[in-house]
Structures are given as C-alpha cells and as structure tokens.
Design a protein around this motif. Structure first.
Motif, short mmCIF file in Angstrom:
data_model
loop_
_atom_site.label_atom_id
_atom_site.label_comp_id
_atom_site.label_asym_id
_atom_site.label_seq_id
_atom_site.Cartn_x
_atom_site.Cartn_y
_atom_site.Cartn_z
N PRO A 73 0.83 -1.21 0.00
CA PRO A 73 0.00 0.00 0.00
C PRO A 73 0.86 1.26 0.00
O PRO A 73 1.96 1.27 0.57
N VAL A 74 0.36 2.30 -0.63
CA VAL A 74 1.10 3.55 -0.76
C VAL A 74 0.31 4.69 -0.14
O VAL A 74 -0.88 4.86 -0.40
N ILE A 75 1.00 5.45 0.72
CA ILE A 75 0.47 6.70 1.26
C ILE A 75 1.22 7.82 0.57
O ILE A 75 2.45 7.87 0.64
N ALA A 76 0.51 8.71 -0.12
CA ALA A 76 1.18 9.69 -0.97
C ALA A 76 0.72 11.10 -0.70
O ALA A 76 -0.43 11.35 -0.31
N SER A 77 1.62 12.02 -0.96
CA SER A 77 1.32 13.44 -0.92
C SER A 77 0.34 13.80 -2.04
O SER A 77 0.29 13.15 -3.08
N THR A 78 -0.39 14.87 -1.83
CA THR A 78 -1.30 15.37 -2.87
C THR A 78 -0.58 16.30 -3.84
O THR A 78 -1.22 16.91 -4.70
N SER A 79 0.74 16.40 -3.73
CA SER A 79 1.50 17.36 -4.54
C SER A 79 1.94 16.78 -5.88
O SER A 79 2.04 15.56 -6.05
N GLY A 80 2.23 17.68 -6.82
CA GLY A 80 2.82 17.30 -8.08
C GLY A 80 1.95 16.35 -8.88
O GLY A 80 0.72 16.44 -8.91
N SER A 81 2.61 15.40 -9.53
CA SER A 81 1.93 14.46 -10.42
C SER A 81 1.39 13.24 -9.70
O SER A 81 0.76 12.38 -10.34
N LEU A 82 1.61 13.12 -8.39
CA LEU A 82 1.29 11.86 -7.71
C LEU A 82 -0.19 11.47 -7.83
O LEU A 82 -0.49 10.31 -8.14
N PRO A 83 -1.15 12.38 -7.61
CA PRO A 83 -2.55 11.98 -7.79
C PRO A 83 -2.86 11.55 -9.23
O PRO A 83 -3.67 10.65 -9.46
N GLU A 84 -2.21 12.19 -10.20
CA GLU A 84 -2.40 11.82 -11.61
C GLU A 84 -1.92 10.39 -11.88
O GLU A 84 -2.58 9.61 -12.57
N VAL A 85 -0.76 10.05 -11.34
CA VAL A 85 -0.14 8.75 -11.62
C VAL A 85 -0.76 7.63 -10.79
O VAL A 85 -1.00 6.53 -11.28
N TYR A 86 -1.04 7.91 -9.52
CA TYR A 86 -1.53 6.86 -8.61
C TYR A 86 -3.06 6.70 -8.64
O TYR A 86 -3.58 5.68 -8.17
N PHE A 92 -2.49 12.46 1.58
CA PHE A 92 -2.47 13.37 2.73
C PHE A 92 -1.84 14.69 2.30
O PHE A 92 -1.08 14.76 1.34
N ASN A 93 -2.17 15.74 3.02
CA ASN A 93 -1.56 17.04 2.81
C ASN A 93 -0.11 16.98 3.31
O ASN A 93 0.12 16.69 4.48
N PRO A 94 0.88 17.22 2.43
CA PRO A 94 2.28 17.02 2.82
C PRO A 94 2.78 17.98 3.89
O PRO A 94 3.87 17.78 4.43
N HIS A 95 2.00 18.99 4.21
CA HIS A 95 2.39 19.95 5.24
C HIS A 95 1.76 19.62 6.61
O HIS A 95 1.95 20.37 7.57
N LYS A 96 1.02 18.50 6.68
CA LYS A 96 0.29 18.19 7.90
C LYS A 96 0.66 16.81 8.44
O LYS A 96 0.08 15.79 8.03
N PRO A 97 1.63 16.74 9.36
CA PRO A 97 2.02 15.45 9.94
C PRO A 97 0.84 14.71 10.59
O PRO A 97 0.79 13.48 10.56
N ARG A 98 -0.10 15.46 11.16
CA ARG A 98 -1.25 14.82 11.81
C ARG A 98 -2.09 14.04 10.80
O ARG A 98 -2.60 12.97 11.10
N GLU A 99 -2.21 14.60 9.60
CA GLU A 99 -2.97 13.92 8.55
C GLU A 99 -2.26 12.62 8.15
O GLU A 99 -2.90 11.58 7.93
N LEU A 100 -0.94 12.69 8.03
CA LEU A 100 -0.17 11.49 7.72
C LEU A 100 -0.31 10.45 8.82
O LEU A 100 -0.49 9.26 8.55
N LYS A 101 -0.27 10.91 10.06
CA LYS A 101 -0.45 10.00 11.19
C LYS A 101 -1.78 9.25 11.09
O LYS A 101 -1.84 8.03 11.28
N GLU A 102 -2.84 9.98 10.76
CA GLU A 102 -4.16 9.36 10.65
C GLU A 102 -4.19 8.29 9.54
O GLU A 102 -4.79 7.22 9.70
N ARG A 103 -3.51 8.57 8.43
CA ARG A 103 -3.48 7.60 7.32
C ARG A 103 -2.70 6.34 7.74
O ARG A 103 -3.13 5.22 7.42
#
Length: 379
Positions: A301-314, A321-332
């Motif tokens: 499984p992959v947890i990915a940032s919403t930045s750049g091309s990642l949503p397009e490719v994945y 998760f929002n790459p500026h929010k560690p709490r969001e990453l923690k929840e994922r």
C-alpha cells in the motif's frame, strides 16, 4: 534513421533517471528493427552493454553536469553523423549541432531555490544554479520535440516557457519486471542491518523537497502510545542530507526507530516491501513518482502526498495526505495499521493501477516521437 541516445546516466546507480535511460534503451533495441542506434556511454557501461546488430556504442566517459559535458560532448555526438540525438535529461550541451529531442522530467529546481536546498557553499551554488537555468532554457527552446512523464509536468513546462503544447509529448514511465514478477529475494536482515517490525518504507533521496521530515514527525506522534514502536526504513543510495536527517531524528527522539539501508537491488527492495506496512511518498514536488508505482506493483500500500503528479499517476490506488500536515499522515498510517481489510483493498487497487504502466509502451511512444521528427524534418 540513425538515432543517438545520451546513455551516460544508464543504470540504477543514477536512481530514477538511470532507470528511465536503462529501460528506454533496452526496450527500444528490442522493438525497433528499422532504425540504427548509437549509444553514448560511460566506461563501465560501454564494456558491459551487450552487443546488438542495430546498436553502435561510443565511449563518452564524461560526467554529467560538468564543464567537460559542455565542451567535449558536443564534438563526440556531432562526429557520429546522427539524424537525431535524444538527451534524456535537461543537460543538453550548448554547442550541440545535431538536432535533438530532450526529456524534461520535472522543473523542480525552478521551484525549489535557496541555500537550504543544497550542501554546496553559497557562491558555488549560485553559479551552478545560473548555469542550470541557462542550460534548461536552451534545451527547452532549441529541442525539436520535448518529452515529459506526466500531464502535470507538461502543463508546467508549457506555462513557464510559453510553449505550444503540441511540441510536448507525454510518455508515462513503467514498472520493471523485477517488481511485477519478483524472484525470491534475499532475507531482509541478511545485510548489516536488521529490520524492526512494524515499519514504513521511504525510497529515494533526502533532499528537502522530498519532505521526508514529515514522516519523522508523524512517527514521533504515533510512537508516544504505540507498542511495539513503529520504525522507518529509508532506502537511499545517496548520502546528501543524511547527516541533517539523522540529527532531526535525534532531536525528535526517534533515531532508534530509523534505519538506513543504502543501495539495494530490486530483489531486496521487493523483499522489504513484502514485509512493510506501507510506502510513504511525502514529496512536495514530483514529476512522476516511480517508487510508489513500483511499491504498488509489489503489493505494498502507498500513502502519498497530494502534490505534483502523484494523484495523476496513482489515481485512486493511494491514500493521500496534505504534505504539510504530519497529523494527517499520522491518521493515514494508523488507519492502515488498524484496518487490515482496508489495507488489503488498497494493496489490490495498487496492483491494478501499476499494471496500467509499461516501460515497453513508454519506449514505443518515444519511438513515435522520433518518427514524427523524421516526418516533420525530412532530409
């Protein structure tokens, strides 16, 4: 046609671009029996690259991003009397007379600027940055055609340089057979490290824009209450910024949960992926996101940032998760740890998504760019 490829970055030691060059050349010589290829190679690859009836090897033992690349390489390429040369990166020699196609993987260093993104001293960095901007501008303006790995990069390139989008072709990258049909790899504790479970994986460099620090901050929060503690395994062949990352891990009291593997073979990476909770791709800017796709192909499984091309490719096969929010990453991360059914569903979605991408298709689409050049610029 007589087509040249600057293959000096051939091989996995050159990370993502090295894999791109490797897969491009290997697949092109497999599928194209009409054209002749001239590969410009460093010494190690010159002697190891297998002979092929449609391939001529030329020794060009010149490091990339150097003055020698600008002064010596054009003569070596021009002497080969090519119809076209493919430069698979932005570093096109300014004095090159042969018509060229260039691949622009991203415009990262146009967006990520400042002394905090380098280990060079300020004067050297400033000079190299000016040279970079000049070389990229030349490559973009003078190329007969441009190749990019995603719609996101195409849009940025066209907008920043005011280009006709028709000059830019998208050739999505692929997933190697070592990830889709893995051999039984070596045990993951057979090297000089031992993996502590459960663990997350990050694969790539530690440059600031990769934003790996956000994983550490999420890890600290999780490990306040978790038992056994969650670890982070970093697969990175590059040592740049390792010391500063180790210091951050120490400052956050997470150093005992962070392990560096150094360079691993594909078989070792797959074996590691088979034991991990997830791969985290937290980048602030990414032209394609190959490592996440490879992880998906291996069933991770992959947890990915919403930045750049990642949503397009994945697509819908990653947990974002929002790459500026560690709490969001923690929840994922906690969701994957607690919900095995969801984790299995995400793994299955990743396998399906990864199957959409093929290096063979990428090579075929690149060949079509070459053929289009011949139609537009016949002799």
């Amino acid at each position: 046609m007589r087509i040249g490829i600057d293959a000096r970055l051939y091989g996995l030691e050159h990370t993502g671009i090295g894999r791109y060059v490797l897969e491009l050349t290997n697949n092109l010589v497999d599928i194209d029996h009409q054209n002749d290829y001239v590969l410009f190679l460093r010494a190690d690859d010159f002697y190891s690259f297998p002979d092929h009836p449609h391939v001529k090897k030329v020794l060009a033992d010149i490091r990339h991003y150097t003055l020698a690349e600008q002064l010596r390489l054009p003569k070596i390429i021009d002497q080969a009397k090519l119809d076209l040369i493919h430069i698979p990166h932005f570093n096109v020699p300014l004095g090159l007379k042969t018509p060229f196609v260039a691949t622009i993987h991203d415009l990262l260093w146009h967006d990520v600027v400042g002394y905090n993104v380098t280990t060079l001293n300020p004067l050297v960095y400033s000079l190299k940055y000016l040279a970079y901007r000049f070389v990229v501008n030349h490559a973009v303006k003078q190329a007969q055609a441009l190749i990019v790995p995603s719609k996101w990069v195409k849009a940025k390139l066209a907008d920043r340089f005011h280009l006709d989008p028709l000059r830019i072709s998208i050739t999505y990258e692929g997933v190697g057979k070592s990830f889709t049909h893995p051999e039984h790899g070596p045990a993951i504790d057979s090297r000089s490290f031992t993996i502590k479970k459960p663990f997350l994986v990050y694969t790539g460099s530690l440059y600031p824009h990769k934003n790996v620090a956000v994983i550490l901050r999420a890890l600290k929060d999780i490990n306040k209450t978790m038992s056994p503690k969650l670890s982070l395994v970093l697969i990175s062949a590059r040592s740049v910024f390792t010391d500063s990352f180790r210091k951050l891990a120490y400052d956050l009291d997470q150093e005992k949960y962070v392990q560096f593997t150094g360079f691993l073979s594909d078989a070792e990476i797959v074996r590691l992926y088979q034991e991990a909770v997830a791969l985290v791709h937290p980048s602030l800017s990414e032209g394609f996101g190959l490592t996440g796709l490879e992880a998906m192909a291996a069933g991770l499984p992959v947890i990915a940032s919403t930045s750049g091309s990642l949503p397009e490719v994945y697509g819908e096969a990653a947990l974002y998760f929002n790459p500026h929010k560690p709490r969001e990453l923690k929840e994922r991360i906690l969701r994957l740890l607690k919900d095995k059914q969801f984790r299995s569903a995400l793994s299955a979605a990743g396998l399906k998504q990864a199957s959409k991408y093929s290096w063979r298709t990428m090579a075929q689409e690149t060949l079509e760019v070459y053929v289009s050049f011949r139609k537009n610029f016949p002799k």
